[in-house]
Design a protein around this motif. Structure first.
Motif, PDB file in Angstrom:
ATOM      1  N   UNK A 764     -15.039  43.330  -9.339  1.00  0.00           N
ATOM      2  CA  UNK A 764     -14.572  42.131  -8.626  1.00  0.00           C
ATOM      3  C   UNK A 764     -15.657  41.060  -8.587  1.00  0.00           C
ATOM      4  N   UNK A 765     -16.915  41.461  -8.422  1.00  0.00           N
ATOM      5  CA  UNK A 765     -18.000  40.468  -8.375  1.00  0.00           C
ATOM      6  C   UNK A 765     -18.114  39.681  -9.673  1.00  0.00           C
ATOM      7  N   UNK A 766     -18.285  40.318 -10.839  1.00  0.00           N
ATOM      8  CA  UNK A 766     -18.396  39.522 -12.067  1.00  0.00           C
ATOM      9  C   UNK A 766     -17.128  38.772 -12.420  1.00  0.00           C
ATOM     10  N   UNK A 767     -15.956  39.265 -12.014  1.00  0.00           N
ATOM     11  CA  UNK A 767     -14.725  38.522 -12.294  1.00  0.00           C
ATOM     12  C   UNK A 767     -14.716  37.199 -11.538  1.00  0.00           C
ATOM     13  N   UNK A 768     -15.120  37.221 -10.260  1.00  0.00           N
ATOM     14  CA  UNK A 768     -15.163  35.982  -9.481  1.00  0.00           C
ATOM     15  C   UNK A 768     -16.160  35.008 -10.091  1.00  0.00           C
ATOM     16  N   UNK A 769     -17.352  35.514 -10.453  1.00  0.00           N
ATOM     17  CA  UNK A 769     -18.367  34.621 -11.012  1.00  0.00           C
ATOM     18  C   UNK A 769     -17.920  34.088 -12.373  1.00  0.00           C
ATOM     19  N   UNK A 770     -17.245  34.909 -13.167  1.00  0.00           N
ATOM     20  CA  UNK A 770     -16.730  34.435 -14.454  1.00  0.00           C
ATOM     21  C   UNK A 770     -15.723  33.305 -14.252  1.00  0.00           C
ATOM     22  N   UNK A 771     -14.906  33.436 -13.220  1.00  0.00           N
ATOM     23  CA  UNK A 771     -13.933  32.377 -12.940  1.00  0.00           C
ATOM     24  C   UNK A 771     -14.628  31.091 -12.504  1.00  0.00           C
ATOM     25  N   UNK A 772     -15.691  31.217 -11.717  1.00  0.00           N
ATOM     26  CA  UNK A 772     -16.444  30.017 -11.302  1.00  0.00           C
ATOM     27  C   UNK A 772     -17.113  29.388 -12.515  1.00  0.00           C
ATOM     28  N   UNK A 773     -17.643  30.204 -13.416  1.00  0.00           N
ATOM     29  CA  UNK A 773     -18.228  29.664 -14.654  1.00  0.00           C
ATOM     30  C   UNK A 773     -17.174  28.896 -15.448  1.00  0.00           C
ATOM     31  N   UNK A 774     -15.962  29.482 -15.525  1.00  0.00           N
ATOM     32  CA  UNK A 774     -14.898  28.829 -16.291  1.00  0.00           C
ATOM     33  C   UNK A 774     -14.536  27.478 -15.681  1.00  0.00           C
ATOM     34  N   UNK A 775     -14.616  27.383 -14.361  1.00  0.00           N
ATOM     35  CA  UNK A 775     -14.268  26.129 -13.693  1.00  0.00           C
ATOM     36  C   UNK A 775     -15.368  25.079 -13.807  1.00  0.00           C
ATOM     37  N   UNK A 776     -16.617  25.521 -13.850  1.00  0.00           N
ATOM     38  CA  UNK A 776     -17.737  24.574 -13.758  1.00  0.00           C
ATOM     39  C   UNK A 776     -18.511  24.403 -15.054  1.00  0.00           C
ATOM     40  N   UNK A 777     -18.438  25.402 -15.955  1.00  0.00           N
ATOM     41  CA  UNK A 777     -19.248  25.360 -17.164  1.00  0.00           C
ATOM     42  C   UNK A 777     -20.701  25.712 -16.936  1.00  0.00           C
ATOM     43  N   UNK A 778     -21.049  26.203 -15.742  1.00  0.00           N
ATOM     44  CA  UNK A 778     -22.428  26.564 -15.418  1.00  0.00           C
ATOM     45  C   UNK A 778     -22.716  28.008 -15.782  1.00  0.00           C
ATOM     46  N   UNK A 779     -23.978  28.338 -16.037  1.00  0.00           N
ATOM     47  CA  UNK A 779     -24.351  29.688 -16.481  1.00  0.00           C
ATOM     48  C   UNK A 779     -24.256  30.703 -15.348  1.00  0.00           C
ATOM     49  N   UNK A 780     -24.734  30.367 -14.164  1.00  0.00           N
ATOM     50  CA  UNK A 780     -24.605  31.208 -12.966  1.00  0.00           C
ATOM     51  C   UNK A 780     -25.048  32.645 -13.239  1.00  0.00           C
ATOM     52  N   UNK A 781     -26.338  32.846 -13.265  1.00  0.00           N
ATOM     53  CA  UNK A 781     -26.899  34.159 -13.587  1.00  0.00           C
ATOM     54  C   UNK A 781     -27.311  34.944 -12.346  1.00  0.00           C
ATOM     55  N   UNK A 782     -26.976  34.435 -11.169  1.00  0.00           N
ATOM     56  CA  UNK A 782     -27.390  35.113  -9.937  1.00  0.00           C
ATOM     57  C   UNK A 782     -26.232  35.204  -8.955  1.00  0.00           C
ATOM     58  N   UNK A 784     -25.507  36.276  -4.677  1.00  0.00           N
ATOM     59  CA  UNK A 784     -24.304  35.466  -4.552  1.00  0.00           C
ATOM     60  C   UNK A 784     -24.500  34.038  -5.051  1.00  0.00           C
ATOM     61  N   UNK A 785     -23.395  33.436  -5.503  1.00  0.00           N
ATOM     62  CA  UNK A 785     -23.403  32.035  -5.916  1.00  0.00           C
ATOM     63  C   UNK A 785     -23.371  31.172  -4.662  1.00  0.00           C
ATOM     64  N   UNK A 786     -24.312  30.233  -4.576  1.00  0.00           N
ATOM     65  CA  UNK A 786     -24.406  29.356  -3.410  1.00  0.00           C
ATOM     66  C   UNK A 786     -23.912  27.954  -3.779  1.00  0.00           C
ATOM     67  N   UNK A 787     -23.534  27.156  -2.780  1.00  0.00           N
ATOM     68  CA  UNK A 787     -23.075  25.792  -3.093  1.00  0.00           C
ATOM     69  C   UNK A 787     -24.075  24.994  -3.912  1.00  0.00           C
ATOM     70  N   UNK A 788     -25.378  25.142  -3.618  1.00  0.00           N
ATOM     71  CA  UNK A 788     -26.373  24.370  -4.362  1.00  0.00           C
ATOM     72  C   UNK A 788     -26.452  24.785  -5.834  1.00  0.00           C
ATOM     73  N   UNK A 789     -26.016  26.018  -6.157  1.00  0.00           N
ATOM     74  CA  UNK A 789     -25.978  26.444  -7.555  1.00  0.00           C
ATOM     75  C   UNK A 789     -24.898  25.708  -8.331  1.00  0.00           C
ATOM     76  N   UNK A 790     -23.907  25.148  -7.625  1.00  0.00           N
ATOM     77  CA  UNK A 790     -22.775  24.495  -8.281  1.00  0.00           C
ATOM     78  C   UNK A 790     -22.901  22.982  -8.328  1.00  0.00           C
ATOM     79  N   UNK A 791     -23.797  22.437  -7.500  1.00  0.00           N
ATOM     80  CA  UNK A 791     -23.920  20.982  -7.436  1.00  0.00           C
ATOM     81  C   UNK A 791     -25.256  20.475  -7.945  1.00  0.00           C
ATOM     82  N   UNK A 792     -26.194  21.389  -8.183  1.00  0.00           N
ATOM     83  CA  UNK A 792     -27.509  20.975  -8.664  1.00  0.00           C
ATOM     84  C   UNK A 792     -28.408  20.453  -7.577  1.00  0.00           C
ATOM     85  N   UNK A 793     -28.019  20.618  -6.302  1.00  0.00           N
ATOM     86  CA  UNK A 793     -28.861  20.131  -5.197  1.00  0.00           C
ATOM     87  C   UNK A 793     -29.881  21.179  -4.809  1.00  0.00           C
TER      88      UNK A 793
END
Length: 793
Positions: A764-782, A784-793
């Protein structure tokens, strides 16, 4: 919640209501729902005292002086204990390596380590007295990661190690190291048309169980002690407690009290020894209950990990090789780190056919919080990394990620990196096909017919932070492999006692095991097994305690397999005794009495074609049959310390997930819309309970993906020990979890069952992160994913 099942025949049927294969309701379900269930924290005894623990505020420090005089002078205080007050020379304990001091001596090795104990007539009095204990510390350099742990001048967490792992590790601050080498990864890499690499990180997750650590120790007239405790493994506790108290095991009588969840966090001792020491010192019952803040320091957590992976593949999509290195942070004490290393290494390739591998996994001693068992047990960390790698390979080859996985999926007969043959169904490709084929949730659910917006369906939810601007949908897939049962040659067995008698003219079965019911529903399954095997309706489950032999731990997805197997095995012995009695009492005028094909159904002795020969009450009369038996599954063997080869695991389980997420790419907020799962369970002994376990494990994996992490400072102190700052999924965060349950029997297991509870936590963990990658195009190698990982802040 959608549920479908693909059934297979059971090995023995029963007309008795509530047998295996039925969705029997749990006897504790209503009580827990209404709040009437008695947990360990509800225990009470006349004239009892309250125990409290003084803990270190530092992660690594020398204890220069310790003065308890002001605490002892506090009115209402009955005892204050330090390391020097311990009654025997046995002053350390541990699941595998006895490296954990009962109370700190000389120095503390992690934030929150127990230093002293207080017993008083009121919990607030005990807390105030503990605050009056004067401890002078001299802080020492901290070890926080591999670089600081293995540096030439690194402080040694445990000087003079002599445990059975110390001879094969590259540094004293390495708890255990397990390489696995099969084939020739270097040669295979030269055949690859595409090679992808990745560095991944998994944060420290807490079990976050409902009930904090708690128990009641009552001194006995024979000089022993009765301990009522919330735990996962009564007999492992007993083995560690008795030597410290200087008592034979028969004088430390343990009874399971109400357990509010566990997930691995109760495998290690917490307040067990402390409560017993205070009770024996004062001669009074002593109750200890951690508050939530203390609970974060009172149990182990999931190992944080760094992982480096390399995979290669040919242009037609076949994986050529895999290299990986997994570093797990075990914290200050060993706990179950060696076994977690074994799991992480042996399962690091995932459920794929890869002939050429070069794997290394190790766990470190550091001054971070101790880490040990948590649902998924090393396989969770590996699954996050190898599933990210599968997506990267598929993208590099221009292939659909699900079809790429199916192309390389293992099946029955596949060979693991350890050389072990998977000799039961491994429907990895089918699980992926099923989860991909499940209906997709509708898009833009937040839009109403009138043009309004339902913010509950948006990222951020009721915080009302967005009305749909910048929200992008993503879909991701993952599949995982998890072992079932204890591994690497561990003598994994369980014991059951079954009594069959006639009460008020009706046959009644009583089942007694030491299995810890921690919420998994084992008490329900044991009754179902007894009804099926003995043909009775009335089944009583005795409280778990140490008057019966060990049931092992409620962990490793093993209890239904091993203790359920023991109950079945013992019931079969009882059934044979019933038939012997019947032959002796009633004669063998019917030819069927002489055969072994007689069954017990609905309180009767019947032939295999249903002909009634006698009633159970008629056969038993005034005689009670009482039998205790041990049961073991097939043996395993240790992994070779050089090559990692060996038949290390009992059974494998598989689950696949599809995650659908909506991401506000401007604010970095994630809404998990749905987490669909397909899992093979071998045989669903209780379908309703099985689906509940899958949904629970899925939710725990969701928590690791997007919110759960214990944060540790650069001085190795815990920064967020509360549910205010450590976030877990609530009902508003938990999406619909449709479940497709596949039942492909494992012929080596009782009823063909397969352990259920851990596998969904992996994928379930990698499936959720894979879906976030698909939505954002970000690599996301860590995670939990935090909001700042998705916005670059």
């Amino acid at each position: 919640m959608g549920v479908t099942r693909t059934p297979t025949p059971t090995t023995q049927g029963s007309e008795t209501t509530g047998g295996i294969g039925e969705s029997t309701l749990r006897p504790d379900g209503v009580l827990k729902t209404t709040g009437e269930f008695a947990y360990a924290s509800d225990l009470w005894h006349e004239d009892m005292l309250w125990g409290h623990t003084l803990r270190s505020p530092h992660a690594h420090a020398e204890i220069v002086s310790l003065d308890v005089s002001r605490a002892l002078a506090q009115p209402g205080v009955y005892a204050v204990l330090t390391y020097d007050d311990l009654p025997t020379d046995v002053r350390h304990y541990g699941l595998e390596i006895q490296d954990t001091p009962v109370l700190a001596h000389g120095r503390v090795r992690h934030h929150g380590e127990p230093v002293a104990l207080v017993a008083a007539d009121h919990p607030e009095t005990a807390r105030r007295a503990a605050a009056k204990i004067r401890v002078e510390y001299r802080q020492l350099p901290v070890v926080v990661d591999e670089a600081t742990a293995t540096a030439p001048d690194a402080p040694l967490i445990h000087e003079g190690r002599t445990d059975h792992h110390s001879g094969h590790v590259p540094h004293p601050n390495v708890v255990h190291r397990q390489p696995i080498v099969r084939g020739d990864a270097d040669a295979a890499a030269r055949r690859a048309d595409v090679i992808v690499t990745g560095d991944y990180e998994v944060g420290m997750q807490d079990q976050a169980f409902l009930g904090p650590e708690s128990g009641l120790a009552v001194p006995a007239e024979d000089g022993g002690v009765d301990l009522y405790i919330a735990t996962q493994w009564l007999h492992a506790d007993l083995r560690q407690i008795a030597p410290v108290l200087g008592l034979p095991e028969e004088k430390v009588r343990m009874t399971l009290s109400g357990v509010g969840g566990a997930f691995g966090g109760r495998e290690d001792l917490s307040m067990q020894i402390h409560a017993c020491l205070l009770a024996l010192r004062t001669g009074k019952p002593v109750k200890m209950v951690y508050n939530r803040f203390e609970s974060f320091f009172g149990h182990v957590h999931r190992h944080p990990a760094t992982l480096h992976y390399e995979h290669g593949a040919t242009r037609d999509g076949k994986i050529t090789h895999m290299r990986c290195r997994i570093v797990l942070d075990g914290g200050a004490y060993a706990s179950s780190s060696p076994a977690v290393v074994g799991n992480a290494s042996s399962l690091s390739a995932g459920p794929y056919v890869i002939d050429d591998v070069d794997i290394e996994a190790l766990a470190l001693y550091t001054n971070n919080p101790p880490c040990g068992a948590m649902r998924g047990f090393g396989a969770v960390q590996a699954c996050f990394a190898y599933e990210a790698q599968m997506d990267k390979l598929a993208a590099a080859l221009g292939m659909d990620p699900v079809e790429f996985r199916r192309l390389n999926a293992m099946s029955q007969g596949a060979v693991m990196p350890t050389g072990q043959v998977v000799d039961s169904p491994a429907p990895v490709a089918e699980l992926l096909r099923r989860v991909k084929a499940m209906p997709m949730p509708p898009e833009r659910e937040w839009e109403s017919a009138g043009g309004g917006v339902d913010v509950r369906a948006l990222p951020g939810g009721l915080s009302n932070t967005t009305h749909g601007e910048g929200v992008v949908r993503g879909v991701g897939y993952a599949v995982g492999i998890k072992n079932v049962g204890f591994s690497e040659g561990f003598d994994d067995y369980s014991t059951a006692r079954v009594r069959l008698e006639v009460i008020a003219g009706e046959p009644v079965a009583t089942v007694h095991t030491a299995m810890a019911e921690v919420g998994q529903g084992g008490v329900t399954v044991h009754a179902q097994i007894a009804r099926t095997e003995l043909g009775v309706t009335q089944v009583t489950i005795d409280p778990a305690d140490t008057r019966v032999g060990s049931a092992g731990s409620t962990s490793a997805s093993r209890q239904t397999y091993v203790t359920g197997g023991a109950v079945r095995h013992t019931c079969q012995a009882v059934r044979e005794r019933v038939l012997e009695l019947g032959r002796a009492k009633l004669g063998t005028h019917h030819p069927a009495w002489a055969t072994a094909e007689l069954l017990l159904e609905s309180g009767k002795v019947v032939t295999d074609d249903g002909e009634v020969l006698a009633g159970l009450a008629e056969v038993l009369g005034d005689e009670a049959i009482d039998i205790e038996r041990e049961w073991r599954h097939r043996p395993t063997e240790p992994f070779d310390l050089r090559t990692g080869q060996g038949r290390g695991h009992v059974q494998y389980s598989f689950a696949a997930h599809r995650a659908v997420v909506d991401v506000d790419t401007e604010l970095g907020l994630v809404k998990v819309v749905e987490l669909a799962c397909a899992q093979d369970v071998g045989k669903a002994l209780n379908p309703l309970s099985v689906v509940g376990q899958i949904q629970g494990g899925t939710t725990q994996g969701l928590g690791l993906a997007v919110m759960e992490e214990i944060l540790v400072s650069d001085r190795a102190t815990v920064r967020n020990p509360s549910f205010t700052d450590y976030l877990i999924p609530t009902i508003l965060d938990t999406p619909p979890i449709p479940v497709d349950v596949l039942e492909l029997a494992d012929d080596h297991a009782p009823y063909g069952l397969r352990g259920v509870g851990e596998a969904p936590t992996l994928s379930s963990t990698p499936a959720v992160v894979a879906a976030i990658r698909a939505a954002t195009g970000l690599a996301l190698r860590r995670v939990p994913v935090r909001p700042e990982n998705l916005t670059g802040t």
